[in-house]
Design a protein around this motif. Sequence first.
Motif, PDB file in Angstrom:
ATOM      1  N   ILE A  14       0.839  -1.203   0.000  1.00 57.00           N
ATOM      2  CA  ILE A  14       0.000   0.000   0.000  1.00 57.00           C
ATOM      3  C   ILE A  14       0.873   1.252   0.000  1.00 57.00           C
ATOM      4  N   GLY A  15       1.935   1.237   0.787  1.00 54.18           N
ATOM      5  CA  GLY A  15       2.861   2.384   0.818  1.00 54.18           C
ATOM      6  C   GLY A  15       3.510   2.627  -0.536  1.00 54.18           C
ATOM      7  N   MET A  16       3.945   1.572  -1.183  1.00 56.72           N
ATOM      8  CA  MET A  16       4.554   1.713  -2.518  1.00 56.72           C
ATOM      9  C   MET A  16       3.537   2.224  -3.534  1.00 56.72           C
ATOM     10  N   ALA A  17       2.293   1.759  -3.414  1.00 61.07           N
ATOM     11  CA  ALA A  17       1.245   2.226  -4.331  1.00 61.07           C
ATOM     12  C   ALA A  17       1.023   3.727  -4.162  1.00 61.07           C
ATOM     13  N   PHE A  18       0.996   4.210  -2.924  1.00 63.62           N
ATOM     14  CA  PHE A  18       0.824   5.642  -2.693  1.00 63.62           C
ATOM     15  C   PHE A  18       2.005   6.446  -3.232  1.00 63.62           C
ATOM     16  N   LEU A  19       3.210   5.909  -3.113  1.00 69.05           N
ATOM     17  CA  LEU A  19       4.382   6.610  -3.636  1.00 69.05           C
ATOM     18  C   LEU A  19       4.378   6.665  -5.165  1.00 69.05           C
ATOM     19  N   CYS A  20       3.827   5.651  -5.797  1.00 68.99           N
ATOM     20  CA  CYS A  20       3.841   5.566  -7.255  1.00 68.99           C
ATOM     21  C   CYS A  20       2.645   6.228  -7.928  1.00 68.99           C
ATOM     22  N   VAL A  21       1.638   6.626  -7.170  1.00 67.54           N
ATOM     23  CA  VAL A  21       0.427   7.204  -7.761  1.00 67.54           C
ATOM     24  C   VAL A  21       0.751   8.408  -8.622  1.00 67.54           C
ATOM     25  N   LYS A  22       1.598   9.281  -8.149  1.00 66.85           N
ATOM     26  CA  LYS A  22       1.924  10.496  -8.894  1.00 66.85           C
ATOM     27  C   LYS A  22       2.587  10.181 -10.235  1.00 66.85           C
ATOM     28  N   LEU A  23       3.336   9.122 -10.275  1.00 64.77           N
ATOM     29  CA  LEU A  23       4.004   8.753 -11.522  1.00 64.77           C
ATOM     30  C   LEU A  23       3.034   8.241 -12.573  1.00 64.77           C
ATOM     31  N   PHE A  24       1.930   7.646 -12.124  1.00 68.84           N
ATOM     32  CA  PHE A  24       0.982   7.056 -13.055  1.00 68.84           C
ATOM     33  C   PHE A  24      -0.097   8.025 -13.522  1.00 68.84           C
ATOM     34  N   LEU A  25      -0.243   9.161 -12.866  1.00 72.08           N
ATOM     35  CA  LEU A  25      -1.274  10.115 -13.267  1.00 72.08           C
ATOM     36  C   LEU A  25      -0.895  10.759 -14.594  1.00 72.08           C
ATOM     37  N   PRO A  26      -1.848  10.934 -15.497  1.00 69.16           N
ATOM     38  CA  PRO A  26      -1.531  11.566 -16.783  1.00 69.16           C
ATOM     39  C   PRO A  26      -1.165  13.039 -16.590  1.00 69.16           C
ATOM     40  N   GLY A  27      -0.216  13.490 -17.368  1.00 72.11           N
ATOM     41  CA  GLY A  27       0.218  14.884 -17.307  1.00 72.11           C
ATOM     42  C   GLY A  27       1.371  15.137 -16.360  1.00 72.11           C
ATOM     43  N   HIS A  28       1.735  14.166 -15.574  1.00 72.53           N
ATOM     44  CA  HIS A  28       2.858  14.322 -14.657  1.00 72.53           C
ATOM     45  C   HIS A  28       4.054  13.547 -15.199  1.00 72.53           C
ATOM     46  N   ARG A  29       5.218  14.165 -15.134  1.00 75.57           N
ATOM     47  CA  ARG A  29       6.429  13.512 -15.654  1.00 75.57           C
ATOM     48  C   ARG A  29       7.275  12.914 -14.544  1.00 75.57           C
ATOM     49  N   GLY A  30       6.840  13.029 -13.327  1.00 74.64           N
ATOM     50  CA  GLY A  30       7.618  12.489 -12.223  1.00 74.64           C
ATOM     51  C   GLY A  30       7.609  13.464 -11.067  1.00 74.64           C
TER      52      GLY A  30
END
Length: 63
Positions: A14-30
């Motif tokens: 769950i912690g890793m999923a929360f950390l990776c959410v921003k990377l998977f959102l469209p329009g964000h490069r990291g």
Amino acid sequence: MFEIFIITVLIIAIGMAFLCVKLFLPGHRGFSSQHIHDSEALKEKGIHCVMDQDREMRSKKKN
């Protein structure tokens, strides 16, 4: 013992999923840069990297 292992793995997942959410959102490069010299707010206040401050102070002492 096995229950604790499963709970631990679930919490880490769950912690890793929360950390990776921003990377998977469209329009964000990291993630944005965390360096002081890249922050506009700190530049406006005149705050910059400690290495630059040290370099400035050493050059003032030489002159």
